[in-house]
Write a protein that holds these residues in place. Structure first.
Motif, PDB file in Angstrom:
ATOM      1  N   GLU A  34       0.844  -1.194   0.000  1.00 33.75           N
ATOM      2  CA  GLU A  34       0.000   0.000   0.000  1.00 33.75           C
ATOM      3  C   GLU A  34       0.882   1.247   0.000  1.00 33.75           C
ATOM      4  OE1 GLU A  34      -2.422  -0.113   3.471  1.00 33.75           O
ATOM      5  OE2 GLU A  34      -3.334  -2.058   3.003  1.00 33.75           O
ATOM      6  N   TRP A  37       1.084   7.031   3.299  1.00 26.27           N
ATOM      7  CA  TRP A  37       0.548   8.387   3.240  1.00 26.27           C
ATOM      8  C   TRP A  37       1.247   9.290   4.238  1.00 26.27           C
ATOM      9  CZ3 TRP A  37      -2.769   9.001  -0.735  1.00 26.27           C
ATOM     10  CH2 TRP A  37      -3.307   7.837  -1.284  1.00 26.27           C
ATOM     11  N   VAL A 120      -7.926   8.574   4.424  1.00 24.91           N
ATOM     12  CA  VAL A 120      -7.651   7.382   3.640  1.00 24.91           C
ATOM     13  C   VAL A 120      -7.678   6.185   4.592  1.00 24.91           C
ATOM     14  CG1 VAL A 120      -6.068   6.257   2.045  1.00 24.91           C
ATOM     15  CG2 VAL A 120      -6.164   8.755   2.132  1.00 24.91           C
ATOM     16  N   PHE A 122      -7.400   2.086   5.525  1.00 25.56           N
ATOM     17  CA  PHE A 122      -6.702   0.910   5.004  1.00 25.56           C
ATOM     18  C   PHE A 122      -6.895  -0.344   5.842  1.00 25.56           C
ATOM     19  CE2 PHE A 122      -3.426   3.856   6.836  1.00 25.56           C
ATOM     20  CZ  PHE A 122      -3.242   3.212   8.054  1.00 25.56           C
ATOM     21  N   SER A 158      -7.702   3.127   0.702  1.00 20.82           N
ATOM     22  CA  SER A 158      -6.351   3.182   0.141  1.00 20.82           C
ATOM     23  C   SER A 158      -6.169   2.115  -0.930  1.00 20.82           C
ATOM     24  CB  SER A 158      -5.313   2.966   1.248  1.00 20.82           C
ATOM     25  OG  SER A 158      -3.997   2.964   0.713  1.00 20.82           O
TER      26      SER A 158
END
Length: 323
Positions: A34, A37, A120, A122, A158
Motif C-alpha cells: 500500500e 501516506w 484514507v 486501510f 487506500s
C-alpha cells in the motif's frame, strides 16, 4: 455498538523500517503493498456518534469536523484505521495538518473550508459491532472494500496491490505527490495492536546540512544536531540517529569548539528537534564550529526541518557554509 473487547483510545498495529521493498513471499500469506501516506495516523469510530482518535490517544473530532461529518457514511458499530491527509496543489501537505492541529477546535470551522482534510482508510478493527481483528488481513481487506463501496470523499479506501512490480512503480511514480513510500502487510496477518508486524519502506535522499552542535562530548559525540540555512539564518532542523562508534570517533577528531558567537542556544526545549522528536525533557547541546555534512533523510519534512531522525553519512570540510 463497538465491541467491549476494543479498548479506548484504540491502539493500532505498527510497522518497522526496511531499506528495500520486500519480495512477495517475505510475510505470512504473501505481501500486500500500500502507499505510505504522509499524514496523521488515526482511527475513526462510527457508533452513536462519530469520533476521530490520533495514534497517541488524542480526540481529534473537534479539530476535523468535516471528517466527523463524513464519518456518518460508515456503518454503525465500526472502527477503521487510516491516515488523515491534506492535499494542496496536488501534493500532500503535512504543514497544513500541523496548522489545523495547532489552531485546534477554535478555528476548525474556518480551516475545514480553507484547508479541507481527507481520510484514507486501510484497515478495519470492528464492523457491525463485531471485533474482526482476529481475521487475516486479506479477509479484513475484503470487509473494508464491501463496507466502503458506497462511501464518498473526503473518505476513501487506500489502494493495495499484490504485484511487486506495481508497488515498485508506485514507489517511484508517487513521489511528486508527497507519498513517502510503501507499507507492506502479510495477507495472513491478524491485527495485533501495538505489535510491529508491518514493514515500511521510505524513500531516502542524501542532503547537505550544517552540523552546529552534537549531543554528548565533542570528542565522542552520541548524535549530531543539524541545521539548514533559511532566509540567511542557520536554523535547527533536527538530529541524527545514534552514531556508530567508528563514526563518533572519526567525527570527534574533526569537530572544534565554536570560535565566535554561535546562533544556537546550549539548551533546547524538546520540540526544537523536530515535530516527532522523542525527547521529553530539555536537551543540552555541545555547540561546535559549524561544518557542512551529508546526511541521509527520508521525504518526511517541513519547509525548515526534518520530521524524523536523519542518518549521518560524512563531514564535508571542503564545502563552504551556505549563506
Amino acid at each position: 455498538m463497538i465491541p467491549a473487547s476494543v479498548r479506548f483510545p484504540p491502539e493500532v498495529v505498527l510497522a518497522h523500517a526496511a531499506a528495500q521493498i520486500p519480495e512477495p513471499g517475505v510475510l505470512p500469506g504473501g505481501c500486500r503493498y500500500e502507499p505510505k501516506w504522509d499524514g496523521f495516523r488515526v482511527t475513526i469510530v462510527s457508533d452513536a456518534v462519530v469520533s476521530l482518535w490520533s495514534r497517541r490517544g488524542s480526540d481529534l473530532t473537534g479539530i476535523f469536523p468535516e471528517i466527523a461529518a463524513a464519518g456518518r457514511q460508515l456503518p454503525t458499530g465500526s472502527l477503521f484505521d487510516g491516515e488523515l491527509v491534506i492535499w494542496q496543489d496536488d501534493r500532500l501537505s503535512f504543514e497544513a495538518l500541523l496548522r489545523r492541529q495547532s489552531t485546534g477546535a477554535r478555528g476548525a470551522g474556518r480551516l475545514s473550508r480553507e484547508l479541507p482534510a481527507s481520510l484514507v482508510l486501510f484497515d478495519v478493527l470492528a464492523l457491525d459491532g463485531t471485533d474482526v481483528r482476529r481475521l487475516a488481513y486479506d479477509e479484513r481487506r475484503e470487509l473494508c472494500e464491501l463496507a466502503l463501496e458506497h462511501v464518498r470523499p473526503p473518505i476513501a479506501l487506500s489502494p493495495m496491490t499484490r504485484d511487486k512490480s506495481v508497488a515498485d512503480g508506485w514507489f517511484a511514480d508517487m513521489a511528486p505527490a508527497g507519498i513517502e513510500g510503501l507499507v507492506v502487510k502479510g495477507g495472513a496477518q491478524r491485527y495485533l495492536p501495538g505489535r510491529r508486524l508491518w514493514i515500511k519502506v521510505k524513500r531516502r535522499e542524501t542532503v547537505d546540512v550544517v552540523i552546529g552542535a552534537v549531543i554528548g562530548p565533542i570528542e565522542r559525540p552520541e548524535a549530531v544536531v543539524v541545521g539548514l540555512v533559511v532566509d540567511g539564518e542557520l536554523r535547527i532542523a533536527g538530529q541524527s540517529a545514534a552514531l556508530r562508534p567508528e563514526q563518533a570517533r572519526s567525527l570527534g577528531e574533526l569537530l572544534r569548539p565554536p570560535t565566535g558567537e554561535h546562533p544556537w542556544p546550549e539548551v533546547l526545549s524538546p520540540g526544537r528537534l523536530g515535530p516527532f522528536s522523542s525527547a521529553q525533557e530539555p536537551v543540552r547541546l555541545t555547540l561546535v564550529e559549524p561544518v557542512v555534512a551529508e546526511v541521509s533523510a527520508d521525504s518526511a519534512r517541513t519547509a525548515t526541518s526534518f520530521r524524523h531522525s536523519v542518518r549521518f553519512v560524512r563531514v564535508r570540510p571542503d564545502e563552504p557554509l551556505p549563506s
